[in-house]
Structure formats: structure tokens, C-alpha cells
Enzyme design. Structure first.
Site, mmCIF file in Angstrom:
data_model
loop_
_atom_site.group_PDB
_atom_site.id
_atom_site.type_symbol
_atom_site.label_atom_id
_atom_site.label_comp_id
_atom_site.label_asym_id
_atom_site.label_seq_id
_atom_site.Cartn_x
_atom_site.Cartn_y
_atom_site.Cartn_z
ATOM 1 N N GLU A 1 0.842 -1.194 0.000
ATOM 2 C CA GLU A 1 0.000 0.000 0.000
ATOM 3 C C GLU A 1 0.875 1.241 0.000
ATOM 4 O O GLU A 1 2.087 1.144 0.261
ATOM 5 C CB GLU A 1 -0.914 -0.004 1.232
ATOM 6 C CG GLU A 1 -1.891 -1.159 1.265
ATOM 7 C CD GLU A 1 -2.778 -1.160 2.498
ATOM 8 O OE1 GLU A 1 -3.578 -2.093 2.655
ATOM 9 O OE2 GLU A 1 -2.662 -0.212 3.320
ATOM 10 N N PRO A 2 0.308 2.415 -0.267
ATOM 11 C CA PRO A 2 1.124 3.638 -0.254
ATOM 12 C C PRO A 2 1.882 3.838 1.047
ATOM 13 O O PRO A 2 3.011 4.327 1.046
ATOM 14 C CB PRO A 2 0.083 4.746 -0.475
ATOM 15 C CG PRO A 2 -1.016 4.090 -1.227
ATOM 16 C CD PRO A 2 -1.081 2.687 -0.707
ATOM 17 N N GLY A 3 1.286 3.438 2.176
ATOM 18 C CA GLY A 3 1.956 3.609 3.466
ATOM 19 C C GLY A 3 2.369 2.319 4.111
ATOM 20 O O GLY A 3 2.745 2.295 5.288
ATOM 21 N N GLU B 1 9.112 -8.056 -2.691
ATOM 22 C CA GLU B 1 9.003 -9.200 -1.776
ATOM 23 C C GLU B 1 9.903 -9.034 -0.554
ATOM 24 O O GLU B 1 10.446 -9.996 -0.025
ATOM 25 C CB GLU B 1 9.279 -10.520 -2.504
ATOM 26 C CG GLU B 1 8.206 -10.854 -3.523
ATOM 27 C CD GLU B 1 8.350 -12.224 -4.131
ATOM 28 O OE1 GLU B 1 8.650 -13.174 -3.386
ATOM 29 O OE2 GLU B 1 8.170 -12.347 -5.354
ATOM 30 N N GLY B 2 10.026 -7.797 -0.118
ATOM 31 C CA GLY B 2 10.835 -7.485 1.052
ATOM 32 C C GLY B 2 12.188 -6.938 0.642
ATOM 33 O O GLY B 2 13.031 -7.670 0.112
ATOM 34 N N TRP C 1 1.750 -0.308 -6.151
ATOM 35 C CA TRP C 1 2.912 -1.059 -6.620
ATOM 36 C C TRP C 1 2.581 -2.540 -6.750
ATOM 37 O O TRP C 1 3.369 -3.411 -6.377
ATOM 38 C CB TRP C 1 4.123 -0.852 -5.692
ATOM 39 C CG TRP C 1 4.467 0.579 -5.530
ATOM 40 C CD1 TRP C 1 4.901 1.446 -6.498
ATOM 41 C CD2 TRP C 1 4.381 1.361 -4.330
ATOM 42 N NE1 TRP C 1 5.090 2.691 -5.986
ATOM 43 C CE2 TRP C 1 4.787 2.677 -4.650
ATOM 44 C CE3 TRP C 1 4.012 1.070 -3.022
ATOM 45 C CZ2 TRP C 1 4.820 3.683 -3.715
ATOM 46 C CZ3 TRP C 1 4.048 2.080 -2.085
ATOM 47 C CH2 TRP C 1 4.442 3.366 -2.429
ATOM 48 N N ILE C 2 1.416 -2.819 -7.311
ATOM 49 C CA ILE C 2 0.958 -4.197 -7.455
ATOM 50 C C ILE C 2 1.293 -4.689 -8.863
ATOM 51 O O ILE C 2 0.795 -4.162 -9.857
ATOM 52 C CB ILE C 2 -0.563 -4.301 -7.205
ATOM 53 C CG1 ILE C 2 -0.932 -3.702 -5.840
ATOM 54 C CG2 ILE C 2 -1.012 -5.750 -7.324
ATOM 55 C CD1 ILE C 2 -0.209 -4.312 -4.660
ATOM 56 N N GLU D 1 16.849 -4.402 3.285
ATOM 57 C CA GLU D 1 16.846 -4.006 4.694
ATOM 58 C C GLU D 1 15.862 -4.852 5.507
ATOM 59 O O GLU D 1 16.126 -5.200 6.663
ATOM 60 C CB GLU D 1 16.500 -2.522 4.810
ATOM 61 C CG GLU D 1 17.561 -1.579 4.257
ATOM 62 C CD GLU D 1 17.651 -1.559 2.747
ATOM 63 O OE1 GLU D 1 18.679 -1.125 2.214
ATOM 64 O OE2 GLU D 1 16.674 -1.991 2.072
#
Length: 384
Positions: free
Chosen positions: A119-121, A368-369, A163-164, A372
Site C-alpha cells: 500500500e502507499p503507506g 518481496e521485502g 505497486w501491485i 533491509e
């Protein structure tokens, strides 16, 4: 395989996949439009049985598949991986009806799947999701595309996803929303949401990516019990199970790119004449290539080890998966960057393999992460 080498049959299969990617899939990828789903390419992946492999393979075989396709055609690898990522929650947590409706279509390359978590945040901090699922106490709503809606037993989704991958062109989305059974990760539920559900809209984002990436807007989108993936409040587990399954193979994607860049560099520096000999004879060049090869091999072995741990049901899969994804994606960035440097200006020409890899290699360190996040996972697992 042993702990250090693939068996002869595995090596042969990987070679066949690399050739298939170059000869059959690369031409289809070249005809695709950047930022759009390449449906002919997906159909070919289905016809060749490669999408089926995503759902029937163990983690190691999936890694070999992704690495080999990435070596010859990164677009084919990404199309295949996104089908797996979007549909794996259906395979693992879906109802018999959901599986029967969607999985045959995904395996055939006819239906496009998407994994809608970010999501955006709430990108890296997946537990901070804000997409809200509010209990629907109104009358039943025909949600289209396989049902959905209220009757007192459903929810209404309101908010955004961003960002999907494959949005807004996917045929269905695995969506994670906050239903509030508990704080943070304990209050997240997973839903299967067909793209034609009322109130769901999307728009493409102009990204450095050959496949579509977009934003989704949920304006009271109806979902019902038949749309659940797993149990209410257990959606974060659905997401993490999927990511743990695919993180080692993201590393394999990176290893495939690194190996392609390394092989191109070996061929180029062995034949490029300069300073009275060939580039490969220069100690500075030879040492650079040796470092690239060593890092690639280390990343490859760590990826295979993580996949083997997943297949064996090892309890340390989260740590191993994070390590594999971290090292392999960072290594691929290093290898491709140095490959460009050793090729010089020729590698920056539009259409050159390394120009293509230089654009492709950056994103896996984020999705996918991010790196960091992987370091945080590793640290938490070590101190557990």
C-alpha cells in the site's frame, strides 16, 4: 543433488530450459508491449507446462526453473513468477470452489493473477496495512466474477493498494485487508477478489519495469465468506507462507541474471583485443571476473540450500529464505554492474543484453521485502 552440485538430470533440464527460453520465449517477449501483460507469452508458458510446474514443484525445482528462464528471458521468468505469487494463496488456502474456478485458468496462462499486499503507506511494513474490510450488514450483493457480497456475512473493502505487479490488468487479486480481529498482523484477512467486482478500479503506474505495475482503488468492494482465503484474521500467515515459498526463488531469478551477465563478460573479455592482447589477460580484469564468479557461485549455493530447507520442512526457513534473497539480489546487482563496466559503452546500447539486465536487476532488491527487511528478518531469527 548433493549439498554442492546438481545431478546430471537436473543439469540437463536446466540446459533445456535455457534453450527454450532463448528460442521459444524470447521472441514472444520481444513482441510484448512494455508495461502490459504479455498474454501470448503467458499462453506459451501454459502450453509448455511451465506454469503447471510452479504449483507442482518443490522449492528447489522452482528455483531451477526460475534461474534457467531468467538466464534466457527475464520477461518469461517474471510472468511465470507473478502467476505463482498471485495464485499460490489460492492453492494453499483457497476453497475447493476457488481452486476449481481459477487454478486451471492460471496454469493454462488464460487468467492473470496478482498478489495485492503493498500500500502507499505499507510497503516493507506489511503488518501496517490500512485497506479496511468493514462488516456488511446490508442485503446480499452479486459481486460478479464468482460471487461476493453481503447478506450480513460479508465485508466492504475500502482503501488503496499500490505497486501491485500485473495491476490493473489481472483477472483476479489476492487481497490483504484489515478486518480488526486483533492489532497489527493479527487483524489481517486474505480475500480472492475478481477484477470485475463492483467498486474495484485501477490505474497503471509508469515504472522501470517490463510488466505492468499499478494502483488499485477499493470503493466499498463487496466480498463474502466464499471469497475468504483461509480464516478471518489469519491473512498475514497466508502472505508470509507465500513469501517464504517464493523468496528463495527470487534469489534464483537474481542468480540467473548474474550467470547470464558473467557468461557474457567471459566471452567478451576473452575476445576483445586491447593493450596488445585481450582484456582477459589483464590482471585487473581477470581478478574482477574471478570475484564476480565467486560471488555468483556463493549466491547460487545459498539459494539451493534455502530451497532444500523449505522442501525438508526445516524450522529455519524464514532465516534461510531471507539470507538467500538478500545475498543473491545484492550479488546480481554487483555482477551486472561490473559486467557493464568491463564491456564499456557497448553495454549501454539499447537492446544489448547487459543494458536489459542493468534495468531488470535493480527491482529484486526491493520487492518481496527489500534488502533491509531481509536483514531485519535474519537478525530477529538469530536472536529468537
Amino acid at each position: 543433488m548433493t549439498g554442492f552440485a546438481l545431478g546430471a538430470e537436473q543439469e540437463e533440464w536446466c540446459g533445456q530450459l535455457r534453450a527454450l527460453a532463448a528460442d521459444r520465449l524470447r521472441p514472444l517477449a520481444d513482441k510484448g508491449e512494455p508495461g502490459r501483460v504479455n498474454r501470448p507469452l503467458l499462453a506459451a508458458l501454459g502450453e509448455l507446462g511451465l506454469l503447471e510446474r510452479v504449483f507442482t514443484s518443490g522449492a528447489l525445482e522452482l528455483c531451477l526453473l526460475r534461474e534457467s528462464l531468467a538466464y534466457g528471458c527475464t520477461e518469461a521468468e517474471t510472468a511465470l513468477a507473478l502467476q505463482g505469487l498471485g495464485a499460490h494463496p489460492v492453492l494453499g488456502s483457497g476453497t475447493p470452489e476457488q481452486r476449481a474456478r481459477w487454478l486451471p485458468e492460471v496454469r493454462a496462462g488464460r487468467a492473470v493473477a496478482a498478489f495485492a499486499l503493498s500500500e502507499p503507506g505499507a510497503g516493507s511494513d506489511a503488518a501496517a496495512l490500512a485497506l479496511e474490510a468493514v462488516r456488511d450488514t446490508g442485503s446480499a450483493v452479486d459481486g460478479g466474477g464468482g460471487g461476493g457480497g453481503g447478506g450480513g456475512g460479508g465485508w466492504r473493502l475500502s482503501g488503496e493498494k499500490c505497486w501491485i505487479s500485473n495491476a490493473p490488468e489481472a483477472d483476479f487479486y489476492t487481497v490483504f485487508a484489515r478486518t480488526g480481529e486483533g492489532p497489527a498482523a493479527k487483524g489481517v484477512t486474505a480475500f480472492l477478489v475478481p477484477a470485475d467486482r463492483p467498486g474495484l478500479s485501477g490505474e497503471p503506474l509508469d515504472m522501470l519495469s517490463p510488466h505492468p505495475i499499478g494502483r488499485l482503488s477499493f470503493d466499498g468492494v463487496p466480498v463474502g465468506p466464499q471469497d475468504l482465503l483461509g480464516e478471518p484474521g489469519r491473512g498475514f500467515k497466508v502472505a508470509m507462507d507465500t513469501l517464504n515459498r517464493f523468496r528463495p526463488s527470487v534469489g534464483a531469478f537474481a542468480v540467473g541474471m548474474a550467470r547470464a551477465a558473467l557468461d557474457a563478460t567471459l566471452a567478451y573479455t576473452a575476445g576483445r583485443r586491447a593493450f596488445g592482447g585481450v582484456l582477459g589477460d589483464l590482471q585487473a580484469v581477470g581478478h574482477r571476473v574471478a570475484e564476480m564468479a565467486t560471488r555468483t557461485e556463493a549466491a547460487r549455493l545459498l539459494v539451493y540450500a534455502a530451497a532444500g530447507a523449505y522442501d525438508a520442512g526445516s524450522p529455519d526457513v524464514p532465516r534461510r529464505s531471507a539470507m538467500a534473497k538478500l545475498l543473491a539480489t545484492e550479488t546480481a546487482q554487483y555482477v551486472v554492474d561490473h559486467a557493464v563496466q568491463l564491456h564499456g559503452a557497448v553495454a549501454l546500447q539499447r537492446g544489448h543484453l547487459l543494458e536489459h539486465l542493468y534495468r531488470e536487476v535493480r527491482a529484486p532488491r526491493i520487492y518481496e521485502g527489500a534488502s533491509e527487511v531481509q536483514r531485519t528478518i535474519i537478525a530477529k531469527e538469530l536472536y529468537r
